[in-house]
Design a protein around this motif. Structure first.
Motif, PDB file in Angstrom:
ATOM      1  N   LEU A  13      -2.654   8.280 -19.068  1.00 39.02           N
ATOM      2  CA  LEU A  13      -2.527   8.766 -17.695  1.00 39.02           C
ATOM      3  C   LEU A  13      -3.116   7.689 -16.784  1.00 39.02           C
ATOM      4  CD1 LEU A  13      -1.883  10.866 -15.552  1.00 39.02           C
ATOM      5  CD2 LEU A  13      -4.085  11.979 -16.067  1.00 39.02           C
ATOM      6  N   LEU A  14      -2.243   7.004 -16.040  1.00 39.54           N
ATOM      7  CA  LEU A  14      -2.669   5.881 -15.213  1.00 39.54           C
ATOM      8  C   LEU A  14      -3.027   6.366 -13.812  1.00 39.54           C
ATOM      9  CD1 LEU A  14       0.162   3.330 -16.171  1.00 39.54           C
ATOM     10  CD2 LEU A  14      -1.960   3.844 -17.410  1.00 39.54           C
ATOM     11  N   GLN A  15      -4.305   6.241 -13.450  1.00 37.20           N
ATOM     12  CA  GLN A  15      -4.700   6.544 -12.081  1.00 37.20           C
ATOM     13  C   GLN A  15      -4.216   5.431 -11.141  1.00 37.20           C
ATOM     14  OE1 GLN A  15      -7.167   6.974 -14.630  1.00 37.20           O
ATOM     15  NE2 GLN A  15      -6.689   9.149 -14.692  1.00 37.20           N
ATOM     16  N   ASP A  16      -4.375   4.191 -11.580  1.00 42.26           N
ATOM     17  CA  ASP A  16      -3.834   3.002 -10.907  1.00 42.26           C
ATOM     18  C   ASP A  16      -3.838   1.885 -11.932  1.00 42.26           C
ATOM     19  OD1 ASP A  16      -6.520   1.858 -10.913  1.00 42.26           O
ATOM     20  OD2 ASP A  16      -6.940   3.172  -9.195  1.00 42.26           O
ATOM     21  N   ALA A  17      -3.601   0.653 -11.511  1.00 37.53           N
ATOM     22  CA  ALA A  17      -3.510  -0.460 -12.453  1.00 37.53           C
ATOM     23  C   ALA A  17      -4.863  -0.864 -13.025  1.00 37.53           C
ATOM     24  CB  ALA A  17      -2.852  -1.660 -11.775  1.00 37.53           C
ATOM     25  N   GLN A  18      -5.938  -0.330 -12.461  1.00 33.17           N
ATOM     26  CA  GLN A  18      -7.272  -0.672 -12.959  1.00 33.17           C
ATOM     27  C   GLN A  18      -7.970   0.487 -13.671  1.00 33.17           C
ATOM     28  OE1 GLN A  18      -6.511  -1.502  -9.506  1.00 33.17           O
ATOM     29  NE2 GLN A  18      -5.852  -3.514 -10.281  1.00 33.17           N
ATOM     30  N   ASN A  19      -7.386   1.663 -13.657  1.00 30.98           N
ATOM     31  CA  ASN A  19      -8.044   2.834 -14.251  1.00 30.98           C
ATOM     32  C   ASN A  19      -7.006   3.711 -14.954  1.00 30.98           C
ATOM     33  OD1 ASN A  19     -10.954   2.747 -12.988  1.00 30.98           O
ATOM     34  ND2 ASN A  19      -9.556   2.380 -11.277  1.00 30.98           N
ATOM     35  N   TYR A  20      -7.375   4.190 -16.111  1.00 33.26           N
ATOM     36  CA  TYR A  20      -6.491   5.107 -16.838  1.00 33.26           C
ATOM     37  C   TYR A  20      -7.327   5.948 -17.795  1.00 33.26           C
ATOM     38  CZ  TYR A  20      -6.833   1.958 -20.888  1.00 33.26           C
ATOM     39  OH  TYR A  20      -7.298   1.206 -21.939  1.00 33.26           O
ATOM     40  N   THR A  21      -6.711   7.013 -18.310  1.00 32.38           N
ATOM     41  CA  THR A  21      -7.333   7.866 -19.324  1.00 32.38           C
ATOM     42  C   THR A  21      -6.454   7.843 -20.566  1.00 32.38           C
ATOM     43  OG1 THR A  21      -8.265   9.332 -17.641  1.00 32.38           O
ATOM     44  CG2 THR A  21      -8.164  10.169 -19.901  1.00 32.38           C
ATOM     45  N   TYR A  22      -7.067   7.599 -21.695  1.00 33.86           N
ATOM     46  CA  TYR A  22      -6.331   7.551 -22.967  1.00 33.86           C
ATOM     47  C   TYR A  22      -6.577   8.851 -23.722  1.00 33.86           C
ATOM     48  CZ  TYR A  22      -5.039   6.053 -27.719  1.00 33.86           C
ATOM     49  OH  TYR A  22      -4.478   5.952 -28.968  1.00 33.86           O
ATOM     50  N   PHE A  23      -5.516   9.542 -24.120  1.00 30.91           N
ATOM     51  CA  PHE A  23      -5.608  10.815 -24.835  1.00 30.91           C
ATOM     52  C   PHE A  23      -5.151  10.615 -26.280  1.00 30.91           C
ATOM     53  CE2 PHE A  23      -4.975  11.892 -20.396  1.00 30.91           C
ATOM     54  CZ  PHE A  23      -5.870  12.928 -20.179  1.00 30.91           C
TER      55      PHE A  23
ATOM     56  N   GLY B 225      -2.341  -7.604 -16.679  1.00 33.34           N
ATOM     57  CA  GLY B 225      -1.195  -8.407 -16.276  1.00 33.34           C
ATOM     58  C   GLY B 225      -0.473  -7.812 -15.081  1.00 33.34           C
ATOM     59  N   ILE B 226      -0.343  -6.474 -15.070  1.00 33.49           N
ATOM     60  CA  ILE B 226       0.304  -5.807 -13.930  1.00 33.49           C
ATOM     61  C   ILE B 226      -0.508  -6.024 -12.654  1.00 33.49           C
ATOM     62  CG2 ILE B 226       0.912  -3.551 -12.977  1.00 33.49           C
ATOM     63  CD1 ILE B 226       1.673  -2.667 -15.790  1.00 33.49           C
ATOM     64  N   SER B 227      -1.824  -5.945 -12.762  1.00 32.66           N
ATOM     65  CA  SER B 227      -2.681  -6.170 -11.598  1.00 32.66           C
ATOM     66  C   SER B 227      -2.523  -7.586 -11.072  1.00 32.66           C
ATOM     67  CB  SER B 227      -4.147  -5.906 -11.970  1.00 32.66           C
ATOM     68  OG  SER B 227      -4.337  -4.556 -12.362  1.00 32.66           O
ATOM     69  N   GLU B 228      -2.400  -8.551 -11.988  1.00 32.37           N
ATOM     70  CA  GLU B 228      -2.230  -9.941 -11.567  1.00 32.37           C
ATOM     71  C   GLU B 228      -0.875 -10.147 -10.892  1.00 32.37           C
ATOM     72  OE1 GLU B 228      -2.810 -12.037 -15.185  1.00 32.37           O
ATOM     73  OE2 GLU B 228      -5.012 -11.901 -15.136  1.00 32.37           O
ATOM     74  N   ILE B 229       0.164  -9.484 -11.412  1.00 32.02           N
ATOM     75  CA  ILE B 229       1.482  -9.583 -10.767  1.00 32.02           C
ATOM     76  C   ILE B 229       1.435  -9.009  -9.350  1.00 32.02           C
ATOM     77  CG2 ILE B 229       3.848  -8.702 -10.838  1.00 32.02           C
ATOM     78  CD1 ILE B 229       3.755  -8.941 -13.856  1.00 32.02           C
ATOM     79  N   LYS B 230       0.760  -7.860  -9.205  1.00 27.98           N
ATOM     80  CA  LYS B 230       0.634  -7.255  -7.879  1.00 27.98           C
ATOM     81  C   LYS B 230      -0.105  -8.183  -6.934  1.00 27.98           C
ATOM     82  CE  LYS B 230       0.969  -2.284  -8.691  1.00 27.98           C
ATOM     83  NZ  LYS B 230       0.312  -0.974  -8.476  1.00 27.98           N
ATOM     84  N   ALA B 231      -1.148  -8.815  -7.403  1.00 25.99           N
ATOM     85  CA  ALA B 231      -1.913  -9.725  -6.555  1.00 25.99           C
ATOM     86  C   ALA B 231      -1.065 -10.928  -6.146  1.00 25.99           C
ATOM     87  CB  ALA B 231      -3.172 -10.180  -7.282  1.00 25.99           C
ATOM     88  N   MET B 232      -0.250 -11.415  -7.062  1.00 24.27           N
ATOM     89  CA  MET B 232       0.609 -12.558  -6.748  1.00 24.27           C
ATOM     90  C   MET B 232       1.697 -12.181  -5.742  1.00 24.27           C
ATOM     91  SD  MET B 232       1.106 -14.418 -10.460  1.00 24.27           S
ATOM     92  CE  MET B 232      -0.291 -15.053 -11.370  1.00 24.27           C
TER      93      MET B 232
ATOM     94  N   SER C 117       2.053   8.438 -14.448  1.00 24.33           N
ATOM     95  CA  SER C 117       1.311   7.950 -13.289  1.00 24.33           C
ATOM     96  C   SER C 117       1.931   8.543 -12.027  1.00 24.33           C
ATOM     97  CB  SER C 117       1.349   6.421 -13.214  1.00 24.33           C
ATOM     98  OG  SER C 117       0.747   5.957 -12.025  1.00 24.33           O
ATOM     99  N   GLU C 118       1.126   8.726 -11.012  1.00 22.53           N
ATOM    100  CA  GLU C 118       1.640   9.228  -9.739  1.00 22.53           C
ATOM    101  C   GLU C 118       2.353   8.134  -8.955  1.00 22.53           C
ATOM    102  OE1 GLU C 118      -1.565  11.029  -7.662  1.00 22.53           O
ATOM    103  OE2 GLU C 118      -1.734  12.727  -9.041  1.00 22.53           O
ATOM    104  N   ASP C 119       2.206   6.890  -9.358  1.00 24.74           N
ATOM    105  CA  ASP C 119       2.861   5.766  -8.689  1.00 24.74           C
ATOM    106  C   ASP C 119       4.111   5.389  -9.481  1.00 24.74           C
ATOM    107  OD1 ASP C 119       3.690   3.405  -7.549  1.00 24.74           O
ATOM    108  OD2 ASP C 119       1.721   2.431  -7.610  1.00 24.74           O
ATOM    109  N   PRO C 120       5.320   5.686  -8.959  1.00 24.95           N
ATOM    110  CA  PRO C 120       6.557   5.397  -9.696  1.00 24.95           C
ATOM    111  C   PRO C 120       6.719   3.920 -10.038  1.00 24.95           C
ATOM    112  CG  PRO C 120       6.977   6.845  -7.826  1.00 24.95           C
ATOM    113  CD  PRO C 120       5.582   6.342  -7.675  1.00 24.95           C
ATOM    114  N   THR C 121       6.327   3.047  -9.102  1.00 26.91           N
ATOM    115  CA  THR C 121       6.447   1.610  -9.361  1.00 26.91           C
ATOM    116  C   THR C 121       5.566   1.190 -10.530  1.00 26.91           C
ATOM    117  OG1 THR C 121       6.877   1.211  -7.015  1.00 26.91           O
ATOM    118  CG2 THR C 121       6.231  -0.676  -8.362  1.00 26.91           C
ATOM    119  N   LEU C 122       4.333   1.699 -10.542  1.00 23.42           N
ATOM    120  CA  LEU C 122       3.416   1.398 -11.643  1.00 23.42           C
ATOM    121  C   LEU C 122       3.955   1.954 -12.952  1.00 23.42           C
ATOM    122  CD1 LEU C 122       0.744   0.357 -12.785  1.00 23.42           C
ATOM    123  CD2 LEU C 122      -0.335   2.488 -12.038  1.00 23.42           C
ATOM    124  N   THR C 123       4.528   3.151 -12.903  1.00 25.22           N
ATOM    125  CA  THR C 123       5.086   3.762 -14.109  1.00 25.22           C
ATOM    126  C   THR C 123       6.213   2.917 -14.678  1.00 25.22           C
ATOM    127  OG1 THR C 123       4.539   5.987 -13.300  1.00 25.22           O
ATOM    128  CG2 THR C 123       6.170   5.831 -15.053  1.00 25.22           C
TER     129      THR C 123
END
Length: 414
Positions: A110-120, A140-147, A64-70
């Motif tokens: 490949l995670l574009q963000d916490a709501q979108n990814y591509t599975y290879f 779950g990650i999206s919910e943690i970010k929202a909290m 992912s381009e987002d280190p925190t998300l990775t």
């Protein structure tokens, strides 16, 4: 020759024919070998995999381009995918695709963000649940970010989402998921054996009739003894064949039990309770006998072997209808519905219907007793009627008589 010796002679002769039949013996041996290979398959596949696979674990690429998300995804993926080695890679779709195609990795996200990814993945299996697992992780990650954006600390948000709920299931009756597989196997085995051996009985009778030797034999021997001898020999031959096949499977399962420990389907099949095994044998034997008598009676009325399939078609349709009713109820889980209740007391359908209800539901003892009693009496009655049809039928040549005509001849004492 007295009646007792007649039965023994006919029974031994018919049983000997089955055991001397090369197709019968060959089929039994092939099935035993096939089951042996199946039971040893986990051990064999483990040895082959261990000698041919250079990697101890399958590799899952994560980027992912987002280190925190990775970082958050890596921690969650390592817990959710224990069979994979999670490897962080550059967020380059072409590079991930290349590594999967050349076998360096097994799959990748490949995670574009916490709501979108591509599975290879190279070959997408119909049982591949990796995307569904990833959906739950990223949700779950999206919910943690929202909290955290609402003011909670990441630790507090994580602990809230990690709250576990425990439960206990207490079945006061039967656990259908536990009994489903051996119930299905019993029904399917009964279906195959009745169709196979029933046709063998009718073919045997028709073949003997075509030789004209039966004209002499039927006038000197008791037709009841002849019919019961033929049918009981076929029943015993079928039981011996099933004992050889499933006995081999049971023996090899106990030798390879540890290799099947994680396979709930296989272990549940071989851990069948003793009382269900006894009911299975009772309904299996009685169900086989009642249909075998019918097949033998119909076979005696046929003058040409090529007419057998047409003559036995009504019996086969009756059995198939019973099979469909039972399998439909078994698949839906509603084994105590009205059709199954009715079929449980009809002798031509009760071997499958009542056993299914016993295995998958809680059936009152009086219903089981009545069902078995009706079935046992019907077997004896069908056997006697089949013997009388047999005595009349083997003396009829030309056009296959209609059922009403045969019954009329029996009534007149011919």
């Amino acid at each position: 020759m007295n009646s007792k010796n007649q039965f023994k002679t006919i029974f031994r002769f018919e049983l000997g024919n089955y055991f001397k039949n090369k197709v019968f013996v060959g089929t039994t041996i092939v099935l035993m070998i096939l089951l042996s290979v199946i039971m040893f398959f986990p051990k064999i596949s483990g040895l082959v995999k261990g000698s041919s696979d250079d990697r101890e674990q399958k590799i899952l690429l994560l980027s992912s381009e987002d280190p925190t998300l990775t970082q958050m995804a890596q921690t969650a993926f390592e817990k959710a995918f224990p069979d994979y080695q999670i490897t962080i890679t550059d967020p380059d779709a072409a590079d991930i695709r290349s590594k999967i195609n050349d076998g360096t990795a097994d799959c990748g996200f490949l995670l574009q963000d916490a709501q979108n990814y591509t599975y290879f993945v190279k070959n997408l299996s119909m049982y591949d649940a990796n995307p569904e697992i990833a959906d739950q992780i990223l949700r779950g990650i999206s919910e943690i970010k929202a909290m955290t954006e609402a003011g909670l600390s990441p630790e507090r948000a994580g602990s809230i989402l990690a709250t576990e709920v425990s439960h206990t299931v207490e079945a006061t009756g039967k656990d259908q998921s536990q009994n489903f597989f051996y119930t299905y196997i019993m029904i399917f085995a009964l279906y195959m054996v009745i169709l196979l051996y029933g046709q063998m009985v009718s073919t045997s009778v028709a073949t003997e009739k075509s030789s004209r030797a039966m004209e002499l034999l039927v006038t000197s021997a008791d037709p009841v003894k002849m019919m019961f001898g033929k049918v009981l020999a076929a029943c015993l031959a079928g039981l011996v064949q099933l004992l050889c096949v499933f006995g081999t499977a049971f023996l090899l399962f106990n030798l390879t039990r540890d290799d099947w420990a994680d396979n709930q389907i296989v272990t549940s099949i071989f851990d069948i309770p003793l009382h269900l095994l006894l009911f299975m044998l009772i309904f299996f034997i009685l169900g086989f006998l009642i249909y075998a008598f019918l097949y033998g009676a119909v076979g005696s009325t046929v003058s040409k072997l090529e007419d057998i399939n047409t003559a036995i078609m009504p019996i086969t349709f009756l059995f198939i209808i019973a099979f469909i009713v039972v399998m439909t109820a078994l698949g839906s889980g509603e084994v105590d519905n009205l059709p199954m209740m009715v079929c449980s007391f009809i002798p031509f359908t009760s071997p499958m219907a009542m056993f299914t209800r016993i295995a998958m539901s809680t059936v009152p003892s009086w219903q089981i007793t009545i069902s078995i009693a009706i079935l046992a009496v019907s077997v004896c009655g069908t056997g006697v009627l089949a013997a009388r049809i047999y005595r009349v039928g083997v003396l009829l040549y030309g056009t296959t008589p209609k059922p009403a005509e045969v019954l009329r001849m029996i009534w007149k004492g011919r």
